[in-house]
Design an enzyme around this catalytic site. Structure first.
Site: not given
Ligand code: S3P
Length: 471
Positions: A33, A100, A337, A410
């Site tokens: 971010r 992701g 996580d 993880r």
């Molecule tokens: C994250 C949010 C989570 C987490 C991922 C990081 C983030 O995922 O599992 O490792 O940085 O916003 P989700 O938002 O899909 O739950």
């Protein structure tokens, strides 16, 4: 107890008692971010203690492809020249690697640009569902196409500079989706509101405040007047489009999700003592502390400072024989996580641990319910799998085993820790993935293995006070 005997594997065996102080790598969620917000800002920003893991590098590289000048004068420092939300059409596809967070947050920004772009990922990311982020962005007016029924990557985005603000209630508790919609909302006409029914990590909201974006947060409580039945039923965040973040310097605190591995290693060993320093203690991320305390560990969390709007401090863990627990409902997003390493703690605990309402684990870097169950069983643990969780019968001595990482950082780290409590040798295969979030994991465990009491020069947390841009 632990060595890098073969390339791309981690090996562990029975551990001595832990007695040490440790620092963990910078927070992954916050690092992503910080580079995004700095890029969107109206000038130069220095990001300190940026996580040099593969995932966050993907985000920095994505912004470079959009024409943002980012330099790294020294490891862990980025100097980002914010472009006030004006980007150039990327040359080629944007590769999000395994991340992701990169793909979903970038989708929010790219949906609002006056050019088309394509987000691609590695084989794991290419199987992850993107419908959750495409749906709200389409409602805002973006044109996005993806592959198959689950709308998997590549994401082909036909950006639109005339997105409209929406009110969107998240169907899944996801900080990534919430953040994507809020980032798109910065470019949209009118007000964008995201409503959550279960609270997810709030780093984006805090960072919006820190970079001086005006936003509004509201909470709706059920049974407000009854302290026993009071329940947070809705949290909404709203912002108006057309705002540009002010350039700011930012220092990232340590990652509690990385600390969780050592916290469990210490918590599950009577006589162990661990102090984690300079770690983020945002209440939307500290569920691991609550869970381990419920399991009987003695843990003190000492909030010492606010690092750019994020609470940070130290965590002091004293080990014990853990007891089983239950984890479900609104606690799940807070520990999502950490569930692989919590499952290892559950296997080491006396009694049964039940984890429910965690179907999200099936769509992470791998299906983490199946991966955890399979690896625990290989170590001799009885596990019952549910579509949304697991029941783990703790207390059976762990047997060392050769285990796959499933290409998931993880899972690799959680089972390297499990190996510290197992008879014989445990080898985790295919562990290059650890670099996505924790460069240096193997070296840290190597030092802990030698039983060396590591005493860091504890950083002066005051150096992390809010700073205006210095460039
Ligand atoms: C994250 C949010 C989570 C987490 C991922 C990081 C983030 O995922 O599992 O490792 O940085 O916003 P989700 O938002 O899909 O739950």
């Amino acid at each position: 107890m632990f060595s890098k005997e073969e390339k791309n594997t981690l090996t562990s065996r029975l551990a001595p008692i832990i007695d040490t102080e440790i620092e963990v790598p910078p927070d992954k969620s916050i690092s992503h971010r910080a580079v995004l917000m700095a890029s969107l800002s109206n000038g130069p920003c220095v990001i300190r203690n940026f996580l040099e893991g593969e995932d966050c590098k993907s985000t920095a590289q994505a912004m470079r492809q959009l024409g943002v000048h980012i330099e790294s004068p020294e490891p862990g420092t980025l100097v980002v020249e914010g472009t006030a939300g004006r980007f150039t059409k990327p040359f080629g596809d944007i590769d999000c690697g395994n991340s992701g967070t990169t793909m979903r947050l970038m989708a929010g920004i790219l949906a609002a640009q006056p050019f088309s772009s394509t987000l691609i990922g590695d084989p794991s990311l290419s199987k992850r569902p993107m419908k959750r982020v495409i749906d709200p962005l389409r409602l805002m007016g973006a044109e996005i196409s993806a592959e198959g029924e689950k709308s998997c990557p590549p994401l082909r985005i036909e950006g639109s500079p005339s997105l409209k603000g929406v009110t969107y209630k998240l169907p899944v508790a996801s900080a990534q989706v919430k953040s994507a919609v809020l980032l798109a909302g910065l470019f949209a006409e009118g007000e964008t509101t995201v409503i959550e029914t279960v609270k997810s990590r709030d780093h984006t909201e805090r960072m919006l405040d820190y970079f001086l974006i005006k936003s509004r947060r509201e909470e709706v409580w059920e049974h407000k007047d009854s302290p026993k039945n009071r329940r947070l039923s809705e949290i909404s965040t709203s912002l108006n489009g057309g705002q540009i973040p002010e350039s700011m310097d930012f220092t990232v605190p340590g990652d509690i999700s990385s600390a969780a591995f050592w916290m469990v290693a210490a918590a599950a060993q009577p006589g162990s003592r661990l102090l984690v320093t300079d770690v983020g203690l945002n209440a939307t991320r500290t569920g691991i502390i609550d869970v381990l305390i419920r399991m009987g560990a003695r843990i003190r969390e000492i909030i010492e400072t606010s690092m750019n709007g994020e609470p940070a401090g130290n965590i002091d863990v004293k080990g014990t024989t853990l007891q089983g627990t239950e984890i479900h409902g609104s606690e799940i997003p807070n520990v999502i996580d950490e569930i692989p390493i919590i499952s290892v703690a559950a296997a080491l605990a006396k009694g049964t641990t039940v984890i429910r309402d965690a179907a999200e684990l099936r769509v992470k870097e791998t299906d983490r319910i199946a991966a955890v169950a399979s690896n625990l069983r290989a170590m001799g643990v009885t596990v019952e799998e549910f579509p949304d969780g697991m029941k783990i019968l703790g207390g059976t001595p762990l047997k060392g085993a050769r285990l796959p990482s499933f290409g998931d950082h993880r899972i690799a780290m959680a089972f390297a820790i499990a190996g510290l409590f197992a008879s014989g040798e445990t080898v985790i295969e295919d562990t290059a993935c650890v670099n996505t979030s924790y460069p240096g994991f193997a070296e840290t465990l190597e030092r802990i293995k030698k039983g060396v009491r590591i005493k860091h020069r504890t950083k002066m947390l005051s150096q992390f006070k809010t700073q205006p841009a210095t460039l």
